[in-house]
Scaffold this motif. Structure first.
Motif, PDB file in Angstrom:
ATOM      1  N   GLN A  96       0.384  -1.077  -0.249  1.00 34.89           N
ATOM      2  CA  GLN A  96       0.187  -0.144  -0.102  1.00 34.89           C
ATOM      3  C   GLN A  96       0.773   1.186  -0.337  1.00 34.89           C
ATOM      4  OE1 GLN A  96      -2.023  -0.371   3.542  1.00 34.89           O
ATOM      5  NE2 GLN A  96      -3.880  -1.582   2.781  1.00 34.89           N
ATOM      6  N   ARG A  97       1.699   1.310   0.907  1.00 38.95           N
ATOM      7  CA  ARG A  97       3.198   2.379   0.545  1.00 38.95           C
ATOM      8  C   ARG A  97       3.185   2.518  -0.594  1.00 38.95           C
ATOM      9  NH1 ARG A  97       6.087   0.969   4.141  1.00 38.95           N
ATOM     10  NH2 ARG A  97       4.836   2.015   6.448  1.00 38.95           N
ATOM     11  N   ALA A  98       3.697   1.677  -1.469  1.00 39.09           N
ATOM     12  CA  ALA A  98       4.337   1.758  -2.792  1.00 39.09           C
ATOM     13  C   ALA A  98       3.537   2.757  -3.491  1.00 39.09           C
ATOM     14  CB  ALA A  98       5.077   0.688  -3.337  1.00 39.09           C
ATOM     15  N   CYS A  99       1.832   1.981  -3.359  1.00 42.34           N
ATOM     16  CA  CYS A  99       1.167   1.935  -4.260  1.00 42.34           C
ATOM     17  C   CYS A  99       0.737   3.747  -4.190  1.00 42.34           C
ATOM     18  CB  CYS A  99      -0.085   1.898  -4.682  1.00 42.34           C
ATOM     19  SG  CYS A  99      -0.176  -0.186  -4.756  1.00 42.34           S
ATOM     20  N   ARG A 100       0.715   3.839  -2.752  1.00 38.33           N
ATOM     21  CA  ARG A 100       1.024   5.467  -2.640  1.00 38.33           C
ATOM     22  C   ARG A 100       1.873   6.284  -2.989  1.00 38.33           C
ATOM     23  NH1 ARG A 100       2.565   8.145   1.657  1.00 38.33           N
ATOM     24  NH2 ARG A 100       2.446   6.305   2.807  1.00 38.33           N
TER      25      ARG A 100
ATOM     26  N   TYR B  18       1.513   9.229  -6.263  1.00 39.66           N
ATOM     27  CA  TYR B  18       1.954  10.888  -5.500  1.00 39.66           C
ATOM     28  C   TYR B  18       2.634  11.690  -6.194  1.00 39.66           C
ATOM     29  CZ  TYR B  18       0.675  10.956  -0.603  1.00 39.66           C
ATOM     30  OH  TYR B  18       0.074  11.257   0.686  1.00 39.66           O
ATOM     31  N   LEU B  19       3.426  10.436  -6.980  1.00 33.10           N
ATOM     32  CA  LEU B  19       4.271  10.657  -8.298  1.00 33.10           C
ATOM     33  C   LEU B  19       4.322  10.924  -9.493  1.00 33.10           C
ATOM     34  CD1 LEU B  19       7.559  11.245  -9.345  1.00 33.10           C
ATOM     35  CD2 LEU B  19       6.935   8.605  -9.938  1.00 33.10           C
ATOM     36  N   ARG B  20       2.418  10.548 -10.018  1.00 27.39           N
ATOM     37  CA  ARG B  20       1.788  10.641 -10.668  1.00 27.39           C
ATOM     38  C   ARG B  20       0.496  12.133 -10.512  1.00 27.39           C
ATOM     39  NH1 ARG B  20      -0.420   6.255 -11.043  1.00 27.39           N
ATOM     40  NH2 ARG B  20      -2.674   7.315  -9.719  1.00 27.39           N
ATOM     41  N   VAL B  21       0.173  12.393  -9.560  1.00 28.86           N
ATOM     42  CA  VAL B  21      -0.773  13.849  -9.391  1.00 28.86           C
ATOM     43  C   VAL B  21       0.273  14.524  -9.289  1.00 28.86           C
ATOM     44  CG1 VAL B  21      -1.826  14.546  -7.964  1.00 28.86           C
ATOM     45  CG2 VAL B  21      -2.131  11.783  -8.445  1.00 28.86           C
TER      46      VAL B  21
END
Length: 723
Positions: free
Chosen positions: A295-299, A303-306
């Motif tokens: 979940q932390r990696a997906c978050r 974050y990077l995309r946004v």
């Protein structure tokens, strides 16, 4: 059996006889209290005991004279008078009643915004006081002689265009007030300040005008830094993991001096808001602890995309501000110039209004938690706000000062003399318009957006109106708006010296406008802010705005040629050149040599090395203090655990339940269920400060078989309180 129990109980209540070595321990404790530097009034003892300690600290064989007693009484009376004066000043302070009401109804987070407004008002008034005291009053008092007619010089402008004596003006008094044209020849702008040669007066108006903005910025920086670090020592001492117990808030939050119903209601709301803040923070920490690595990696990827998308939006917004400013300055035809006066402020306002909405929309598409949405949008709003002001300054510099452009007048005179005969006034007018426009937007949103929205929501019912609801009072957004206005004021200190007066009036009116909006038209945000974290964030953004204002001002003062036809520095290649001229005129040769040495590399390099050593020592001392604090915390935990070990040892020595020697009924709770510490990880509330190392808490009684430990003797003052 009952008689035996009563006899044992009476024996247990009798004070034990002094054990051998008690007198030595008593002498050691008295010596510790006598040599301690702690204030007597801060010691956790009764008044009788404090009088005894005060007598112990008096020198032996020396009687206090009448003069010493009178001086002690005078110091005590002066201290009490000062405390009473401080309480009286707080009672008559600006907006104290309003701040108390807002803090009780909406929490300390929203209250910190209005306290921030009061702090900015104080900064602006101090800045205005410095400018008036060192520039305006001496200028009026000295009445410098007329500097003569303007310099006659001919510019080689392309197309045989001569410098404009004035841009086209729209003949409307209100419009001239809004654009600053009505105050061009007043002390509001740089061009109205005049002074004679430096050798004709003992007081240098030029030096005062040059150093006043720098002193104001330094004063503001010191005040902001002081407020920023005010809560840091407490946060460092408590640590990140420390949380105040909820029982303290439950049982000690109420003020029993409250008598009025209104004050009681406000206090109830204040306590409720404190509980909401505490529970929300604990819930957020619990969610972070339960998060897995996946979940932390997906978050992080989200974050990077946004952030990439939002970064592209920020670049586009900054480009729009740059081209709007350039277009408004390059097109000065009479038919268009009136409409283009407010094009840059309008574009900046539009960008700062639509930017946060787009940021929140993109972040909500990713289904972030509410706290994450607010934090991420807040960071990008800060970037957009400050970047828009920075791009506005750069575009003005490129147009007026020919930064990166090759023009005939720029090569000859250092600025665009063909289009701007007094470029300082032109820059001051742009900053004046930007400040006016920001305040007008605040008034417009309060009375033409928030108020009609509240009236419509109260008048109509339905799903749409329930969804619309009242506007949320967002503290970060309002803080960014007021910080932008303050940054504009700092940027205009050199070009528009009386801009702090204008900003003080705006801040004063903004306080009442925002208070009306909060109490009548808005609802509090569901996300609660702690006052300490909010204050730190406000000061951090304010320091960033101050640095943004200092950089272009320092470059202009040190490197840009002043206007040839207006202002105080007409005959100088740069405003800073007045400093070496005054040094050569006013200081003797030894003083000049000292100043030249202080400005040379021979002094700067050793000074930097010495400063590095001092900073290294300070950092090392800070780290050592942090380690000492951790050691003291562990020692306090150990002392509490030691007391529980003593209680357990004493419990094992007592007869078992059911035997004839029982002193009383056994507690239903077993000893194994007793806590090891009252408050692990932090000193217990109300515990005294750290003491000197004391002897072993247990003594061995040779009369007992096996040298069984007995409780250490307790020392008592005359009042009965224990050491």
């Amino acid at each position: 059996m009952l008689r035996q129990w009563s006899v044992q109980s009476s024996q247990a209540l009798v004070e034990p006889e002094p054990e051998p070595g008690v007198e030595e321990l008593w002498e050691q404790e008295m010596e510790r209290l006598r040599s301690s530097q702690a204030l007597v009034q801060e010691l956790p003892y009764a008044m009788v005991d404090k009088r005894l300690i005060r007598q112990l600290r008096e020198p032996e064989g020396v009687k206090t004279s009448c003069w010493q007693r009178w001086r002690s009484r005078r110091q005590t009376a002066a201290r009490r008078l000062g405390e009473a004066a401080q309480r009286l000043a707080r009672g008559f302070g600006l907006w104290e009643g309003a701040l108390y009401e807002i803090g009780g109804l909406f929490g300390t987070g929203i209250q910190s915004y209005f306290t921030f407004l009061r702090f900015l008002l104080l900064l602006n008034l101090l800045t205005l006081l410095l400018t008036a005291g060192f520039v305006l009053l001496p200028l009026v008092w000295l009445r410098p002689p007329d500097t003569g007619p303007s310099l006659n010089f001919t510019l080689q402008c392309p197309g045989s265009l001569q410098p404009q004596t004035g841009v086209p003006r729209f003949h409307n008094r209100l419009w001239n007030v809004l654009t600053g044209r009505a105050f061009t020849n007043t002390y509001l702008f740089y061009g109205a300040y005049r002074a004679g040669p430096e050798s004709s007066s003992s007081y240098s108006i030029r030096l005062a005008y040059l150093l006043s903005p720098l002193a104001c910025l330094l004063l503001c920086f010191s005040g902001i830094l002081r407020r920023m670090v005010k809560g840091l020592p407490q946060r460092l001492f408590l640590g990140q993991d420390y949380k105040s117990p909820m029982s303290v808030k439950v049982f000690s939050s109420w003020d029993f001096c409250i008598r009025g119903q209104e004050a009681a209601t406000i206090k109830k709301h204040e306590i409720s808001n404190e509980f909401k803040v505490e529970l929300e923070e604990r819930r957020r920490l619990l969610l972070l602890q339960q998060e897995t690595r996946t979940q932390r990696a997906c978050r992080l990827l989200t974050y990077l995309r946004v952030n990439v998308l939002i970064g592209l939006l920020v670049v586009g917004a900054i480009s729009a501000i740059f081209w709007a400013t350039k277009y408004s300055q390059d097109n000065k035809e009479e038919s268009l110039f009136v409409l283009l006066q407010y094009l840059p402020p309008g574009v900046i306002a539009l960008v700062n209004f639509l930017g946060p909405l787009l940021f929140v929309f993109l972040i909500q598409l990713e289904n972030y938690p509410p706290n994450t949405e607010v934090n991420l949008a807040l960071i990008w709003c800060v970037v957009l706000k400050l970047a828009s002001l920075g791009m506005f300054s750069f575009s003005l510099g490129q147009t007026v000062l020919c930064l990166g452009r090759n023009k005939t007048s720029c090569v000859s005179y250092g600025y665009n003399a063909c289009d701007y005969q007094c470029w300082e006034n032109a820059v001051g007018e742009e900053l004046y318009k930007l400040s006016i426009f920001n305040f007008l937007l605040t008034v417009a949103f309060a009375f033409f957006v928030s108020l009609p929205r509240r009236l419509l929501v109260e008048r109509f019912s339905g799903p749409f109106w329930a969804w619309l609801d009242r506007e949320e009072f967002l503290v970060p957004k309002n803080v960014l708006d007021i910080v932008a206005g303050q940054t504009i004021t700092w940027m205009g200190l050199f070009y528009c010296p009386l801009l702090p007066l204008l900003n003080s009036v705006f801040i004063f009116l903004t306080f009442y406008i925002k208070k009306y909006t909060l109490l009548r038209n808005s609802k509090a945000s569901p996300r609660r802010f702690r006052a300490s974290s909010s204050t730190f964030f406000f000061q951090l953004v304010l320091i960033l705005g101050l640095l943004l204002a200092v950089m272009p001002l320092g470059y202009v003062v040190s490197s840009i040629h002043s206007s040839w036809d207006c202002g105080l520095f007409t005959n100088y290649s740069a405003p800073w050149q007045v400093v070496p001229e005054l040094v050569a005129l006013r200081l003797p040769p030894p003083g000049q040599r000292v100043l030249h040495y202080l400005g040379s590399h021979a002094f700067s390099f050793p000074f930097l090395i010495l400063l590095s050593l001092v900073l290294t020592v300070c950092v090392s001392q800070s780290q050592a203090n942090a380690r000492a604090i951790q050691g003291l915390r562990k020692q306090l935990v150990w002392q509490v655990q030691e007391k529980w070990h003593l209680v357990e040892d004493l419990s094992r020595l007592l007869p078992e339940p059911g035997s004839g020697g029982s002193v009383g009924p056994e507690s239903p709770h077993s000893r194994a269920s007793r806590p090891r510490s009252f408050c692990p990880g932090f000193p217990c509330p109300g515990s005294p400060g750290p003491r000197a190392p004391r002897p072993e808490p247990c003594l061995e009684d040779p009369a007992r078989p096996g040298g069984a430990p007995v409780p250490a003797p307790r020392f008592r003052f005359p009042s009965g309180s224990e050491l």
